[in-house]
Motif scaffolding. Structure first.
Motif, PDB file in Angstrom:
ATOM      1  N   GLN A  86       3.254  -0.435  -4.541  1.00  0.00           N
ATOM      2  CA  GLN A  86       2.919   0.414  -3.397  1.00  0.00           C
ATOM      3  C   GLN A  86       1.518   0.999  -3.564  1.00  0.00           C
ATOM      4  O   GLN A  86       0.766   1.115  -2.604  1.00  0.00           O
ATOM      5  CB  GLN A  86       3.946   1.543  -3.265  1.00  0.00           C
ATOM      6  CG  GLN A  86       5.278   1.074  -2.704  1.00  0.00           C
ATOM      7  CD  GLN A  86       6.276   2.201  -2.579  1.00  0.00           C
ATOM      8  OE1 GLN A  86       6.211   3.188  -3.317  1.00  0.00           O
ATOM      9  NE2 GLN A  86       7.215   2.063  -1.655  1.00  0.00           N
ATOM     10  N   LEU A 111       3.540   0.825   6.477  1.00  0.00           N
ATOM     11  CA  LEU A 111       4.564   1.859   6.320  1.00  0.00           C
ATOM     12  C   LEU A 111       5.965   1.256   6.395  1.00  0.00           C
ATOM     13  O   LEU A 111       6.828   1.546   5.567  1.00  0.00           O
ATOM     14  CB  LEU A 111       4.374   2.897   7.430  1.00  0.00           C
ATOM     15  CG  LEU A 111       5.114   4.221   7.338  1.00  0.00           C
ATOM     16  CD1 LEU A 111       4.755   4.951   6.073  1.00  0.00           C
ATOM     17  CD2 LEU A 111       4.800   5.083   8.556  1.00  0.00           C
ATOM     18  N   ALA A 143      -1.350   0.392  -0.873  1.00  0.00           N
ATOM     19  CA  ALA A 143      -1.937   1.541  -0.200  1.00  0.00           C
ATOM     20  C   ALA A 143      -3.429   1.619  -0.506  1.00  0.00           C
ATOM     21  O   ALA A 143      -4.247   1.849   0.388  1.00  0.00           O
ATOM     22  CB  ALA A 143      -1.234   2.826  -0.630  1.00  0.00           C
ATOM     23  N   LEU A 172       3.828   6.710   1.215  1.00  0.00           N
ATOM     24  CA  LEU A 172       2.534   6.082   1.483  1.00  0.00           C
ATOM     25  C   LEU A 172       1.405   6.962   0.964  1.00  0.00           C
ATOM     26  O   LEU A 172       0.457   6.481   0.329  1.00  0.00           O
ATOM     27  CB  LEU A 172       2.376   5.833   2.981  1.00  0.00           C
ATOM     28  CG  LEU A 172       1.030   5.263   3.451  1.00  0.00           C
ATOM     29  CD1 LEU A 172       0.718   3.941   2.775  1.00  0.00           C
ATOM     30  CD2 LEU A 172       1.017   5.089   4.969  1.00  0.00           C
TER      31      LEU A 172
END
Lengths: 130, 130
Positions: free
Chosen positions: B81, A89, B85, A100
Motif C-alpha cells: 500500500q 482507494l 500510494a 490511504l
DNA sequence: ACCTTACTACGAAGGTGTTCGTTGGTCAAG
DNA sequence: CTTGACCAACGAACACCTTCGTAGTAAGGT
C-alpha cells in the motif's frame, strides 16, 4: 452520437503528458515534448503518437485550426485526480481513506505545513458533516 | 543470487489476488479462485497463470511441499500500500498528500468515524514532528 | 522555383497483461 | 487396473502500451 461521461484511466505515459498540459495549459506537441525532454530523453514522434491516441480516447481535445495543433486536457486536473484516487482507494485500500493517508505519509514524510493543511482539510469536512 | 528489494508495481489483476491473500492468509489457487469467482466470473487456470507469473516476479511466495501449492504474499499489505500510494502521489499529485486526500474524499465521502480517524492520524504525525 | 524546417500521420515492432484451452501427473475410490 | 477428480504447467491468442522510423505536406526564406 453517444456522449459518454467516463474516460479510461490514463496510462503512465499519458498521465505524464496530462501533467504537462495541466500546468502549462493548452499546448502544442512541441511544447509538451520539450517540457518532458527536460527531464528525460523522449522522441518527438513518441509524444505525438501518444497525444494522438489520447485524442481518440478522449483524454485530450485537439484544436486543428493552426498547423501546429493545440492540445488541452479534456478534464481538469482535479477531476482526473479524483478518479485516480478513488480507483486506488477501492482497489488497494478497501475504501479506507485513512489507510490511504497512512500509506502516503509513510511513503513521503509530510512537512509541518503539509500536516497543517491536512488538519484544516479534515476539519472542513467534519464541519460539512455537521 | 541477487536479493533485490524492490518489486514491480502489481497490475490490476495481480492486486486483486494480493488482496485475497492478504485477507485470507496463505492459500491455494483453488481458494483464491473461489473467493474471486464469488464476485465475478473467473477461470481457474487464469488465476493459476497469474499466480505463477507473480511467483516469477517475486510478488508472492510459493510453498510446493504439498501437491496443491500454497501461496502467500511476499510483502505485507502495508508495504505494498505504501508503494502504491507513494507512486500515485508522485505521478499524479506532485507529492502533495493533501491533494491526494482531497481526491480520495471527493471520490468517496468518508463517514464521521473515518473523519475522526483521519483527524487522529494527522494529530499523531504532528506529535512526532515536535 | 527550390531548399529547409516544422509539422502530422501512420505502421511496425517489441514488450507486457490477461484469458483460455490442452496436456500430463498424482491420488484415491471403485 | 481403470476411472474420475484435482492439480500444475504451458503455449497460443489477443489486446494494449510504448517506442521509433518513415513518409507526406504546409510554410517561409533565398
Amino acid at each position: 452520437m453517444v456522449k459518454s461521461n467516463d474516460l479510461p484511466r490514463p496510462t503512465d505515459a499519458e498521465l505524464e503528458i496530462l501533467t504537462v498540459l495541466w500546468s502549462r495549459g493548452p499546448a502544442t506537441v512541441r511544447e509538451v515534448h520539450s517540457t518532458i525532454s527536460r527531464r528525460r530523453p523522449a522522441h518527438y514522434t513518441t509524444v505525438l503518437k501518444l497525444m494522438q491516441i489520447m485524442t481518440d480516447k478522449g483524454l485530450v481535445k485537439r484544436d486543428e485550426k493552426q498547423r501546429a495543433h493545440i492540445y488541452s486536457a479534456s478534464r481538469p486536473r482535479e477531476w482526473t485526480q479524483r478518479q485516480l484516487a478513488g480507483d486506488l482507494l477501492e482497489r488497494a485500500f478497501a475504501g479506507s481513506a485513512s489507510s490511504l493517508l497512512v500509506g502516503a505519509l509513510a511513503a513521503r514524510k509530510a512537512s509541518a505545513a503539509e500536516l497543517a493543511e491536512l488538519r484544516k482539510l479534515v476539519g472542513e469536512y467534519e464541519e460539512e458533516k455537521r
